[in-house]
Design an enzyme around this catalytic site. Structure first.
Site, mmCIF file in Angstrom:
data_model
loop_
_atom_site.group_PDB
_atom_site.id
_atom_site.type_symbol
_atom_site.label_atom_id
_atom_site.label_comp_id
_atom_site.label_asym_id
_atom_site.label_seq_id
_atom_site.Cartn_x
_atom_site.Cartn_y
_atom_site.Cartn_z
ATOM 1 N N GLU A 180 0.737 -1.183 0.008
ATOM 2 C CA GLU A 180 -0.148 0.086 0.076
ATOM 3 C C GLU A 180 0.969 1.199 -0.094
ATOM 4 O O GLU A 180 0.329 2.311 -0.207
ATOM 5 C CB GLU A 180 -0.904 0.066 1.150
ATOM 6 C CG GLU A 180 -1.915 -1.121 1.315
ATOM 7 C CD GLU A 180 -2.443 -0.970 2.575
ATOM 8 O OE1 GLU A 180 -4.000 -0.995 2.678
ATOM 9 O OE2 GLU A 180 -2.017 -1.370 3.672
ATOM 10 N N TYR A 193 -18.311 24.605 2.346
ATOM 11 C CA TYR A 193 -18.070 23.197 1.607
ATOM 12 C C TYR A 193 -17.184 22.950 0.464
ATOM 13 O O TYR A 193 -16.359 22.231 0.550
ATOM 14 C CB TYR A 193 -19.399 22.197 1.603
ATOM 15 C CG TYR A 193 -20.381 22.749 0.869
ATOM 16 C CD1 TYR A 193 -20.428 22.732 -0.566
ATOM 17 C CD2 TYR A 193 -21.303 23.073 1.368
ATOM 18 C CE1 TYR A 193 -21.471 23.337 -1.242
ATOM 19 C CE2 TYR A 193 -22.629 23.569 0.623
ATOM 20 C CZ TYR A 193 -22.720 23.597 -0.643
ATOM 21 O OH TYR A 193 -23.678 24.066 -1.260
ATOM 22 N N GLU A 251 -7.803 5.954 11.067
ATOM 23 C CA GLU A 251 -8.113 6.683 12.026
ATOM 24 C C GLU A 251 -7.271 7.861 12.042
ATOM 25 O O GLU A 251 -7.830 8.982 12.322
ATOM 26 C CB GLU A 251 -7.613 5.749 13.192
ATOM 27 C CG GLU A 251 -8.579 4.583 13.261
ATOM 28 C CD GLU A 251 -8.249 3.177 12.515
ATOM 29 O OE1 GLU A 251 -8.526 2.397 12.768
ATOM 30 O OE2 GLU A 251 -7.227 3.447 11.892
ATOM 31 N N LYS A 284 -11.884 2.436 2.676
ATOM 32 C CA LYS A 284 -10.981 1.785 1.307
ATOM 33 C C LYS A 284 -11.950 1.095 0.735
ATOM 34 O O LYS A 284 -12.299 -0.065 1.221
ATOM 35 C CB LYS A 284 -9.770 1.021 1.631
ATOM 36 C CG LYS A 284 -9.062 2.037 2.497
ATOM 37 C CD LYS A 284 -7.465 0.967 2.718
ATOM 38 C CE LYS A 284 -6.451 1.848 3.310
ATOM 39 N NZ LYS A 284 -5.308 1.167 3.693
#
Length: 129
Positions: free
Chosen positions: A32, A64, A84, A109
């Protein structure tokens, strides 16, 4: 689905971005850490009844569009390995930089594993009073 924070005693406006998709390098496995992968973020940020309801001015709420730009920069520039930590960075940004009283951040993911639609994390944070 947009849900106001539990236990809210006053009116809350929730500004949200759902399905913000981008490519970034994140993860703990060697596979990854060398090429970008798809991450999808949902953000819900609560404000006590925003002044924008009365003033009709973007300066009186969370823009936004600006949050989206900051998320794009985070995807590009972060050096985090865990979802996290990525979610916590987003939550802190919304509270500290945009004045949110409450946030919910979901980081996903998609298709991380062939037999699972998605893996990820959802966090909720409140601003210190």
């Amino acid at each position: 689905r947009t849900v106001a924070p539990a236990g809210a005693l006053q009116p809350v406006d929730v500004i949200f971005i759902e399905g913000f998709t981008g490519q970034t390098v994140i993860g703990i496995h060697d596979s990854e850490l060398h090429r970008p992968q798809t991450i999808v973020v949902d953000v819900h940020a609560g404000l006590p009844r925003s002044k924008a309801c009365d003033t009709d001015r973007i300066a009186d709420t969370i823009d936004y569009g600006v949050v989206r730009e900051r998320l794009q920069a985070l995807y590009r520039d972060h050096r985090l390995t865990l979802l996290e930590s990525f979610a916590e960075t987003i939550a802190e940004m919304l509270i500290v930089d945009f004045g949110a009283a409450w946030v919910r951040v979901k980081v996903v993911k998609p298709k991380k594993f062939a037999d699972v639609d998605a893996v990820g994390v959802v966090i909720e944070r409140r601003a210190a009073r």
